[in-house]
Design a protein around this motif. Structure first.
Motif, PDB file in Angstrom:
ATOM      1  N   ALA A  85      -0.770  11.987   1.266  1.00 16.59           N
ATOM      2  CA  ALA A  85      -1.974  11.176   1.415  1.00 16.59           C
ATOM      3  C   ALA A  85      -2.150  10.968   2.914  1.00 16.59           C
ATOM      4  N   ILE A  86      -3.172  11.603   3.494  1.00 15.84           N
ATOM      5  CA  ILE A  86      -3.363  11.650   4.943  1.00 15.84           C
ATOM      6  C   ILE A  86      -4.503  10.708   5.332  1.00 15.84           C
ATOM      7  N   VAL A  87      -4.224   9.818   6.270  1.00 15.86           N
ATOM      8  CA  VAL A  87      -5.261   8.957   6.820  1.00 15.86           C
ATOM      9  C   VAL A  87      -5.587   9.464   8.218  1.00 15.86           C
ATOM     10  N   GLN A  88      -6.860   9.745   8.438  1.00 17.98           N
ATOM     11  CA  GLN A  88      -7.293  10.282   9.730  1.00 17.98           C
ATOM     12  C   GLN A  88      -8.487   9.485  10.225  1.00 17.98           C
ATOM     13  N   GLY A  89      -8.325   8.873  11.388  1.00 18.24           N
ATOM     14  CA  GLY A  89      -9.388   8.058  11.946  1.00 18.24           C
ATOM     15  C   GLY A  89     -10.392   8.890  12.726  1.00 18.24           C
ATOM     16  N   THR A  90     -11.338   8.204  13.351  1.00 11.93           N
ATOM     17  CA  THR A  90     -12.378   8.850  14.130  1.00 11.93           C
ATOM     18  C   THR A  90     -12.011   8.800  15.603  1.00 11.93           C
ATOM     19  N   PRO A  91     -11.834   9.944  16.274  1.00  8.40           N
ATOM     20  CA  PRO A  91     -11.487   9.929  17.705  1.00  8.40           C
ATOM     21  C   PRO A  91     -12.545   9.199  18.530  1.00  8.40           C
ATOM     22  N   GLY A  92     -12.089   8.438  19.524  1.00  8.70           N
ATOM     23  CA  GLY A  92     -13.006   7.742  20.401  1.00  8.70           C
ATOM     24  C   GLY A  92     -13.687   6.542  19.794  1.00  8.70           C
ATOM     25  N   SER A  93     -13.214   6.051  18.647  1.00 10.57           N
ATOM     26  CA  SER A  93     -13.871   4.932  17.974  1.00 10.57           C
ATOM     27  C   SER A  93     -13.563   3.599  18.634  1.00 10.57           C
ATOM     28  N   GLY A  94     -12.513   3.535  19.467  1.00 12.60           N
ATOM     29  CA  GLY A  94     -12.186   2.305  20.173  1.00 12.60           C
ATOM     30  C   GLY A  94     -11.470   1.264  19.346  1.00 12.60           C
TER      31      GLY A  94
ATOM     32  N   ILE B  52       0.860  -1.178   0.000  1.00  7.64           N
ATOM     33  CA  ILE B  52       0.000   0.000   0.000  1.00  7.64           C
ATOM     34  C   ILE B  52       0.898   1.230   0.000  1.00  7.64           C
ATOM     35  N   LEU B  53       0.831   1.986  -1.091  1.00  6.02           N
ATOM     36  CA  LEU B  53       1.778   3.064  -1.346  1.00  6.02           C
ATOM     37  C   LEU B  53       1.058   4.405  -1.350  1.00  6.02           C
ATOM     38  N   GLY B  54       1.478   5.296  -0.467  1.00  3.95           N
ATOM     39  CA  GLY B  54       0.922   6.632  -0.415  1.00  3.95           C
ATOM     40  C   GLY B  54       1.594   7.560  -1.409  1.00  3.95           C
ATOM     41  N   ALA B  55       1.199   8.825  -1.359  1.00  2.82           N
ATOM     42  CA  ALA B  55       1.696   9.806  -2.323  1.00  2.82           C
ATOM     43  C   ALA B  55       3.187  10.059  -2.180  1.00  2.82           C
TER      44      ALA B  55
ATOM     45  N   ASN C 237       0.520 -11.332   7.196  1.00  4.23           N
ATOM     46  CA  ASN C 237       1.959 -11.388   6.943  1.00  4.23           C
ATOM     47  C   ASN C 237       2.365 -10.547   5.731  1.00  4.23           C
ATOM     48  N   ASP C 238       3.581  -9.995   5.815  1.00  5.46           N
ATOM     49  CA  ASP C 238       4.272  -9.417   4.664  1.00  5.46           C
ATOM     50  C   ASP C 238       3.490  -8.279   4.005  1.00  5.46           C
ATOM     51  N   ILE C 239       3.000  -7.370   4.826  1.00  8.35           N
ATOM     52  CA  ILE C 239       2.314  -6.177   4.331  1.00  8.35           C
ATOM     53  C   ILE C 239       3.300  -5.015   4.309  1.00  8.35           C
ATOM     54  N   THR C 240       3.308  -4.269   3.199  1.00  4.78           N
ATOM     55  CA  THR C 240       4.119  -3.056   3.077  1.00  4.78           C
ATOM     56  C   THR C 240       3.206  -1.834   3.152  1.00  4.78           C
ATOM     57  N   TRP C 241       3.598  -0.875   4.004  1.00  3.33           N
ATOM     58  CA  TRP C 241       2.885   0.404   4.132  1.00  3.33           C
ATOM     59  C   TRP C 241       3.925   1.502   3.966  1.00  3.33           C
ATOM     60  N   ASP C 242       3.778   2.364   2.960  1.00  4.14           N
ATOM     61  CA  ASP C 242       4.868   3.264   2.587  1.00  4.14           C
ATOM     62  C   ASP C 242       4.307   4.594   2.093  1.00  4.14           C
ATOM     63  N   GLY C 243       4.756   5.707   2.699  1.00  5.20           N
ATOM     64  CA  GLY C 243       4.566   7.012   2.093  1.00  5.20           C
ATOM     65  C   GLY C 243       3.304   7.770   2.451  1.00  5.20           C
ATOM     66  N   PHE C 244       2.807   7.638   3.681  1.00 11.08           N
ATOM     67  CA  PHE C 244       1.577   8.302   4.119  1.00 11.08           C
ATOM     68  C   PHE C 244       1.859   9.275   5.261  1.00 11.08           C
ATOM     69  N   THR C 245       0.819  10.021   5.634  1.00 10.44           N
ATOM     70  CA  THR C 245       0.720  10.650   6.942  1.00 10.44           C
ATOM     71  C   THR C 245      -0.483  10.039   7.646  1.00 10.44           C
ATOM     72  N   ILE C 246      -0.283   9.567   8.888  1.00  5.99           N
ATOM     73  CA  ILE C 246      -1.389   9.083   9.718  1.00  5.99           C
ATOM     74  C   ILE C 246      -1.530  10.077  10.864  1.00  5.99           C
TER      75      ILE C 246
ATOM     76  N   ILE D 237       4.633   9.577   8.180  1.00  2.86           N
ATOM     77  CA  ILE D 237       4.587  10.531   9.280  1.00  2.86           C
ATOM     78  C   ILE D 237       3.439  10.140  10.201  1.00  2.86           C
ATOM     79  N   PHE D 238       3.758   9.950  11.488  1.00  2.95           N
ATOM     80  CA  PHE D 238       2.755   9.671  12.509  1.00  2.95           C
ATOM     81  C   PHE D 238       2.688  10.886  13.421  1.00  2.95           C
ATOM     82  N   GLU D 239       1.522  11.546  13.483  1.00  8.78           N
ATOM     83  CA  GLU D 239       1.446  12.755  14.297  1.00  8.78           C
ATOM     84  C   GLU D 239       0.086  12.880  14.981  1.00  8.78           C
ATOM     85  N   GLU D 240       0.122  13.306  16.241  1.00  9.93           N
ATOM     86  CA  GLU D 240      -1.058  13.599  17.048  1.00  9.93           C
ATOM     87  C   GLU D 240      -1.949  12.377  17.279  1.00  9.93           C
ATOM     88  N   ASN D 241      -1.375  11.167  17.184  1.00  9.88           N
ATOM     89  CA  ASN D 241      -2.128   9.965  17.516  1.00  9.88           C
ATOM     90  C   ASN D 241      -1.969   9.654  19.006  1.00  9.88           C
TER      91      ASN D 241
END
Length: 294
Positions: A90-99, A72-75, A109-118, A145-149
């Motif tokens: 490419a910013i992924v933002q979840g829902t606060p308090g979703s649990g 899974i390749l981000g911008a 197994n063997d998942i690639t995650w590359d090039g996002f902001t979460i 980039i992981f920020e404010e999580n």
């Protein structure tokens, strides 16, 4: 209409699927027709071993990846998140308090995650930016980039395949729900055969990296932490209940003055803290410029 790598938008029998929630006349940023609107939609449609390319934009969703060998390749895939050479994110933002255990959940197994902001929502109770299952392994988490999580990554790995966490930026992941948070990388479910290298951590109220203690099992095993940079974190690494851990050649400028320090609780912390139930831990060639404690 074919895009990079033969991608054709929703034609998910191809090797590459395209996600763009800002389509330009029903074409994606790669020129393909009818892209997926959500990352989760592309994950659900992807076949084993497929790649998903995500265009710039903000994706307000939780992403659950339960299929092995997805890429899974981000911008900004391939662009070091610790530097300045970044394009629109490419910013992924979840829902606060979703649990949920993490805004992004890697569960196979063997998942690639590359090039996002979460990104979490500032001053809200957020889950970890990412959760990786301790029953799978072979994760490659890079250039993100992981920020404010709540935490940057809640890390687990079975150790059947090596896991690599590299060239990521972890910034002020202090907005947490539940009993634990304010860490860049947090592990308490067991993480084995993990290399954490060439990341930048900054502004965490806990530790940049925390290997936690949940009793005799599970424990962290064969973890190498090297060539990372920590700036203004309360501590760089706190290690408990772990075996064969190496902390080498990290650069640490830990926080010196705690904002909530008082006579009763001065808030001092060691740059590197080796706690209980550890075996075979090596700390060498680190450069520590400052710390409030040892």
């Amino acid at each position: 209409v074919h895009g990079p790598g033969g991608a054709t938008g929703r034609h998910h029998h191809d090797d590459v699927l395209i996600v763009d929630n800002e389509p330009r006349h029903h074409r994606s940023c790669f020129g393909t027709r009818d892209p997926f609107d959500t990352i989760q939609g592309a994950v659900n449609a992807a076949g084993r071993g497929a790649a998903i390319r995500v265009c710039p934009g903000t994706y307000t969703e939780n992403v659950k990846v339960g299929k092995p060998r997805l890429t899974i390749l981000g911008a900004n895939a391939g662009r070091d998140a610790t530097g300045k050479d970044r394009r629109r994110e490419a910013i992924v933002q979840g829902t606060p308090g979703s649990g949920v255990p993490g805004t992004v959940q890697l569960l196979a197994n063997d998942i690639t995650w590359d090039g996002f902001t979460i990104r979490g929502v500032f001053k809200k109770q957020n889950s970890p930016g990412m959760y990786t299952s301790p029953t799978s392994s072979g994760y490659l988490i890079r250039d993100t980039i992981f920020e404010e999580n709540g935490n940057g990554i809640h890390l687990g790995a079975s150790g059947d395949h090596p896991t690599l966490v590299c060239r990521n930026r972890f910034t002020t992941n202090n907005e947490f729900e539940g009993p634990t948070g304010a860490f860049g990388i947090y592990s308490d479910n067991g993480a084995q055969q993990v290399l954490i290298t060439s990341n930048r951590f900054e502004g965490h109220n806990g530790a940049a990296i925390f290997l936690g203690d949940q009793g005799a099992k599970p424990r962290q095993l064969d973890v190498l932490i090297e060539h990372n940079k920590s700036v203004d974190d309360r501590a760089f690494a706190s290690i408990f209940n772990s075996t064969r851990v190496r902390l080498t050649a990290n650069h640490i400028r830990a926080r010196v003055i705690e904002p909530d320090a008082s006579a009763d609780d001065p808030g001092q912390a060691s740059a590197i803290f080796i706690g209980a139930r550890n075996n075979d831990v090596v700390v060498q060639q680190n450069k520590i410029k400052s710390t409030s404690g040892n």
